[in-house]
Design a protein around this motif. Structure first.
Motif, PDB file in Angstrom:
ATOM      1  N   TYR A  55      -3.241   7.960  -2.739  1.00 16.52           N
ATOM      2  CA  TYR A  55      -2.520   6.826  -2.155  1.00 16.52           C
ATOM      3  C   TYR A  55      -3.149   5.506  -2.604  1.00 16.52           C
ATOM      4  O   TYR A  55      -2.454   4.590  -3.040  1.00 16.52           O
ATOM      5  N   THR A  56      -4.470   5.414  -2.497  1.00 20.74           N
ATOM      6  CA  THR A  56      -5.124   4.163  -2.885  1.00 20.74           C
ATOM      7  C   THR A  56      -5.006   3.908  -4.387  1.00 20.74           C
ATOM      8  O   THR A  56      -4.905   2.751  -4.801  1.00 20.74           O
ATOM      9  N   LEU A  59      -1.486   2.444  -4.928  1.00 25.41           N
ATOM     10  CA  LEU A  59      -1.092   1.233  -4.200  1.00 25.41           C
ATOM     11  C   LEU A  59      -0.585   0.177  -5.182  1.00 25.41           C
ATOM     12  O   LEU A  59      -1.178  -0.071  -6.220  1.00 25.41           O
ATOM     13  N   MET A  62       4.021   1.903  -6.122  1.00 21.40           N
ATOM     14  CA  MET A  62       5.066   2.681  -5.468  1.00 21.40           C
ATOM     15  C   MET A  62       6.044   1.761  -4.747  1.00 21.40           C
ATOM     16  O   MET A  62       5.651   0.689  -4.272  1.00 21.40           O
ATOM     17  N   ASN A  63       7.283   2.248  -4.630  1.00 13.81           N
ATOM     18  CA  ASN A  63       8.239   1.503  -3.804  1.00 13.81           C
ATOM     19  C   ASN A  63       8.061   1.928  -2.353  1.00 13.81           C
ATOM     20  O   ASN A  63       7.289   2.841  -2.047  1.00 13.81           O
ATOM     21  N   SER A  64       8.763   1.317  -1.440  1.00 11.71           N
ATOM     22  CA  SER A  64       8.561   1.578  -0.007  1.00 11.71           C
ATOM     23  C   SER A  64       8.903   3.012   0.378  1.00 11.71           C
ATOM     24  O   SER A  64       8.255   3.597   1.246  1.00 11.71           O
ATOM     25  N   GLU A  66       8.532   5.684  -1.499  1.00  8.96           N
ATOM     26  CA  GLU A  66       7.428   6.530  -1.956  1.00  8.96           C
ATOM     27  C   GLU A  66       6.212   6.380  -1.046  1.00  8.96           C
ATOM     28  O   GLU A  66       5.543   7.365  -0.722  1.00  8.96           O
ATOM     29  N   VAL A  67       5.951   5.158  -0.623  1.00  7.30           N
ATOM     30  CA  VAL A  67       4.844   4.916   0.314  1.00  7.30           C
ATOM     31  C   VAL A  67       5.090   5.671   1.616  1.00  7.30           C
ATOM     32  O   VAL A  67       4.191   6.333   2.140  1.00  7.30           O
ATOM     33  N   ASP A  68       6.312   5.600   2.134  1.00  2.00           N
ATOM     34  CA  ASP A  68       6.658   6.325   3.359  1.00  2.00           C
ATOM     35  C   ASP A  68       6.490   7.833   3.178  1.00  2.00           C
ATOM     36  O   ASP A  68       5.979   8.520   4.073  1.00  2.00           O
ATOM     37  N   VAL A  70       4.496   9.408   1.089  1.00  9.20           N
ATOM     38  CA  VAL A  70       3.058   9.726   1.025  1.00  9.20           C
ATOM     39  C   VAL A  70       2.464   9.706   2.425  1.00  9.20           C
ATOM     40  O   VAL A  70       1.703  10.610   2.805  1.00  9.20           O
ATOM     41  N   TRP A  71       2.835   8.713   3.239  1.00  9.94           N
ATOM     42  CA  TRP A  71       2.304   8.650   4.594  1.00  9.94           C
ATOM     43  C   TRP A  71       2.774   9.826   5.449  1.00  9.94           C
ATOM     44  O   TRP A  71       2.034  10.299   6.306  1.00  9.94           O
TER      45      TRP A  71
END
Length: 96
Positions: A55-56, A59, A62-64, A66-68, A70-71
């Motif tokens: 993830y780091t 950073l 990624m678009n939002s 993809e971030v969601d 991963v979380w």
């Protein structure tokens, strides 16, 4: 006769040997359970650490969505890890 024991079968030495055997068996079982849970907990924890690192590293790349995503994976790993950690701590306190 049923229910009667021969005096030699209940000697002090025999009783001590039986008690020691039970303690050793119990300790082996407890340690085996603790190791199994520790291995599972370590694997899940290591997976979680890998997710954080990825993830780091990603950073800003990624678009939002993809971030969601991963979380969601990280949260899922935490959900799996928490009961393993609690089980490990319970076994550890039992052992102590």
């Amino acid at each position: 006769m049923i229910g009667k024991h021969e005096p030699t079968s209940l000697s002090h030495k025999v009783l001590i040997r039986k008690a020691v055997s039970l303690v050793i068996d119990s300790t082996c079982s407890l340690l085996s359970q603790k190791m199994y849970v520790l291995i599972e907990y370590t694997e899940v924890r290591q997976t979680l650490v890998c997710f954080y690192r990825q993830y780091t590293d990603l950073l800003g790349k990624m678009n939002s969505k993809e971030v969601d995503a991963v979380w969601q994976v990280i949260i899922g790993a935490r959900v799996v890890m928490t009961p393993k950690q609690q089980e490990f701590l319970k076994l550890e306190s039992t052992y102590v």
